[in-house]
Design a protein around this motif. Structure first.
Motif, mmCIF file in Angstrom:
data_model
loop_
_atom_site.group_PDB
_atom_site.id
_atom_site.type_symbol
_atom_site.label_atom_id
_atom_site.label_comp_id
_atom_site.label_asym_id
_atom_site.label_seq_id
_atom_site.Cartn_x
_atom_site.Cartn_y
_atom_site.Cartn_z
ATOM 1 N N TRP A 27 77.022 62.669 22.747
ATOM 2 C CA TRP A 27 75.966 62.460 23.868
ATOM 3 C C TRP A 27 74.861 64.059 23.955
ATOM 4 O O TRP A 27 73.700 63.200 24.014
ATOM 5 C CB TRP A 27 76.423 62.890 25.566
ATOM 6 C CG TRP A 27 77.132 61.825 25.680
ATOM 7 C CD1 TRP A 27 77.282 60.341 25.589
ATOM 8 C CD2 TRP A 27 78.109 62.067 27.037
ATOM 9 N NE1 TRP A 27 78.290 59.714 25.887
ATOM 10 C CE2 TRP A 27 78.845 60.846 27.341
ATOM 11 C CE3 TRP A 27 78.661 63.163 28.011
ATOM 12 C CZ2 TRP A 27 80.151 60.214 28.102
ATOM 13 C CZ3 TRP A 27 79.821 63.213 29.312
ATOM 14 C CH2 TRP A 27 80.099 61.023 29.472
ATOM 15 N N ARG A 28 75.741 64.872 24.093
ATOM 16 C CA ARG A 28 74.915 66.074 23.814
ATOM 17 C C ARG A 28 73.624 65.757 21.847
ATOM 18 O O ARG A 28 72.574 66.444 21.816
ATOM 19 C CB ARG A 28 75.287 66.858 23.535
ATOM 20 C CG ARG A 28 74.702 68.994 23.914
ATOM 21 C CD ARG A 28 75.370 69.590 24.516
ATOM 22 N NE ARG A 28 74.390 70.762 25.006
ATOM 23 C CZ ARG A 28 74.988 71.075 26.203
ATOM 24 N NH1 ARG A 28 75.945 71.623 26.590
ATOM 25 N NH2 ARG A 28 73.939 72.480 26.989
ATOM 26 N N TRP A 29 74.222 65.457 21.088
ATOM 27 C CA TRP A 29 73.696 66.112 19.977
ATOM 28 C C TRP A 29 73.113 64.328 19.554
ATOM 29 O O TRP A 29 72.683 64.354 18.249
ATOM 30 C CB TRP A 29 74.665 65.908 18.482
ATOM 31 C CG TRP A 29 74.776 67.830 18.960
ATOM 32 C CD1 TRP A 29 74.666 68.898 19.604
ATOM 33 C CD2 TRP A 29 76.536 67.644 18.244
ATOM 34 N NE1 TRP A 29 75.474 69.187 19.178
ATOM 35 C CE2 TRP A 29 76.701 69.081 18.514
ATOM 36 C CE3 TRP A 29 77.407 67.475 17.330
ATOM 37 C CZ2 TRP A 29 77.802 70.431 18.687
ATOM 38 C CZ3 TRP A 29 78.463 68.397 17.179
ATOM 39 C CH2 TRP A 29 78.900 69.743 17.613
ATOM 40 N N HIS A 32 69.593 64.442 18.498
ATOM 41 C CA HIS A 32 69.275 64.827 17.109
ATOM 42 C C HIS A 32 69.355 64.198 16.423
ATOM 43 O O HIS A 32 69.056 64.365 14.933
ATOM 44 C CB HIS A 32 69.911 65.998 17.168
ATOM 45 C CG HIS A 32 68.888 67.194 18.758
ATOM 46 N ND1 HIS A 32 67.611 67.576 18.349
ATOM 47 C CD2 HIS A 32 69.977 67.884 19.597
ATOM 48 C CE1 HIS A 32 67.726 67.787 19.969
ATOM 49 N NE2 HIS A 32 69.028 67.966 20.589
ATOM 50 N N ARG B 4 68.611 68.771 30.231
ATOM 51 C CA ARG B 4 69.285 67.554 30.615
ATOM 52 C C ARG B 4 69.642 67.849 31.820
ATOM 53 O O ARG B 4 70.837 69.034 31.864
ATOM 54 C CB ARG B 4 69.837 66.607 29.861
ATOM 55 C CG ARG B 4 68.857 65.378 28.945
ATOM 56 C CD ARG B 4 69.713 64.710 28.211
ATOM 57 N NE ARG B 4 70.463 65.403 26.419
ATOM 58 C CZ ARG B 4 70.910 64.942 25.403
ATOM 59 N NH1 ARG B 4 71.279 64.051 25.610
ATOM 60 N NH2 ARG B 4 71.455 65.689 24.710
ATOM 61 N N PHE B 7 73.493 68.658 31.501
ATOM 62 C CA PHE B 7 74.206 70.000 30.820
ATOM 63 C C PHE B 7 74.024 71.158 31.014
ATOM 64 O O PHE B 7 74.299 71.850 31.140
ATOM 65 C CB PHE B 7 73.179 69.102 29.597
ATOM 66 C CG PHE B 7 73.969 67.915 28.761
ATOM 67 C CD1 PHE B 7 75.289 67.714 28.029
ATOM 68 C CD2 PHE B 7 73.277 67.191 28.088
ATOM 69 C CE1 PHE B 7 75.944 67.533 27.524
ATOM 70 C CE2 PHE B 7 74.276 65.900 27.781
ATOM 71 C CZ PHE B 7 75.019 66.223 27.140
#
Lengths: 203, 129
Positions: A27-29, A32, B4, B7
């Motif tokens: 989700w985080r990456w 990117h 976000r 996070f």
């Protein structure tokens, strides 16, 4: 000869790989990776497909050959491979012993791969061989840090994590240069640890 | 760092929890009368190792390196501060947890600043193609 020790390690990790790597990190990456993979064109080699977590971030209608050392990983990736809108074939192969002809690919992409390749410079030289002269290497990787206290912590983390899989203190940018590529761009995503690298094979 | 909301809250939760847990553990383990420097070094090492394993749990939900690096730094700092403090004065487990949580928050702020300084294009060379 295929690195059976590393292969067994990843075969063993395959059933639970999505749980560890498929939620928070992906989700985080995702934004990117999407931005990096948007550069795909021509004949593409994707290194270390894993369970195919990156496939949903590939642009559609590409001609992609993906490899992974672990047959179990590719087995778990099969549904995602089938869902891809474009040409995507997956093969079991060790990056140190690529069976492709020289100068075969326009681009090579890697995603969190060179933290786990046992001999990273040899692996990168192998990639350079199969890239056409002037071909592009795009990498999304995490590496060690140059800055205290992060550099010390990454070295300590590596002592634990490399028993499970990846190293946390690789010098991937330097390795890419040592393997004979020309660095075009390095962009840091998180500290100087998570980064994208664009490099080019010499003409 | 990622801005976000999911996070941002995840990073806060991770660091505050790890700081509180390691801080509590440090004051429970260290008694007044310990050599202050020894307590500091031992709790720093223990905090760093334990926080790596704690970070694995939070990493499932909130990311990999973005969780593990600040989490481990929090463990190290919380262990160091509360180990030293616990050797000098009597602290309750709740006080240890609260100081550890504040340490975790402070570490995260430092990592946010460090990330703001380091992120972005580091190398861009002329395209030779």
């Amino acid at each position: 000869m295929t690195d059976l020790v590393t292969q067994r390690k990843w075969d063993k990790a395959a059933p639970n790989f999505d749980l560890m790597a498929g939620k928070g990190a992906e989700w985080r990456w995702e934004p990117h990776k999407q931005k990096l993979f948007a550069n795909m064109r021509g004949k593409v080699l994707f290194l270390a497909l894993g369970t195919g977590l990156d496939i949903p971030t590939f642009p559609p209608n590409q001609d992609i050959t993906a490899i992974d050392l672990s047959p179990e990983m590719i087995k778990h990736a099969q549904d995602r491979i089938d869902d891809y809108h474009g040409s995507l074939t997956a093969e079991v192969m060790d990056v140190h012993e690529l069976s492709f002809d020289d100068d075969q690919f326009d681009q090579v992409f890697t995603s969190c791969t060179f933290c786990s390749v046992p001999n990273p410079i040899d692996g990168l030289i192998s990639l350079r061989r199969v890239l056409k002269p002037g071909g592009e290497l795009y990498m999304f990787e995490h590496t060690g840090s140059r800055y205290f206290p992060f550099n010390v912590m990454m070295k300590l983390m590596t002592r634990v994590t490399e028993k499970l899989g990846p190293s946390m203190d690789r010098t991937t940018v330097e390795n890419v240069e040592e393997a004979g590529f020309d660095i075009v761009k390095v962009e840091h995503i998180f500290l100087d640890v998570v980064k994208t690298i664009k490099a080019r094979a010499p003409m | 760092m990622d801005n976000r909301l999911y996070f941002v809250l995840g990073d806060l939760l991770t660091n505050i929890c790890i700081g509180a847990l390691i801080g509590t553990l440090a004051v429970v383990l260290v008694g007044t009368g310990w050599n202050m420097w020894l307590a500091m070094v031992l709790m720093m090492m223990l905090g760093m190792v334990l926080s790596l394993f704690l970070s694995f749990g939070f990493a499932i939900c909130f990311g990999a390196m973005e969780v593990m690096v600040p989490g481990m730094l929090t463990g190290m700092m919380s262990g160091m501060i509360l180990g030293m403090w616990g050797a000098m004065a009597e602290l309750s487990a709740i006080q240890g947890g609260a100081i550890g949580a504040v340490t975790g928050f402070a570490v995260l702020i430092v990592v946010w600043f460090a990330n703001a300084a380091l992120r972005g294009v580091a190398i861009e060379r002329e395209n030779r193609s």
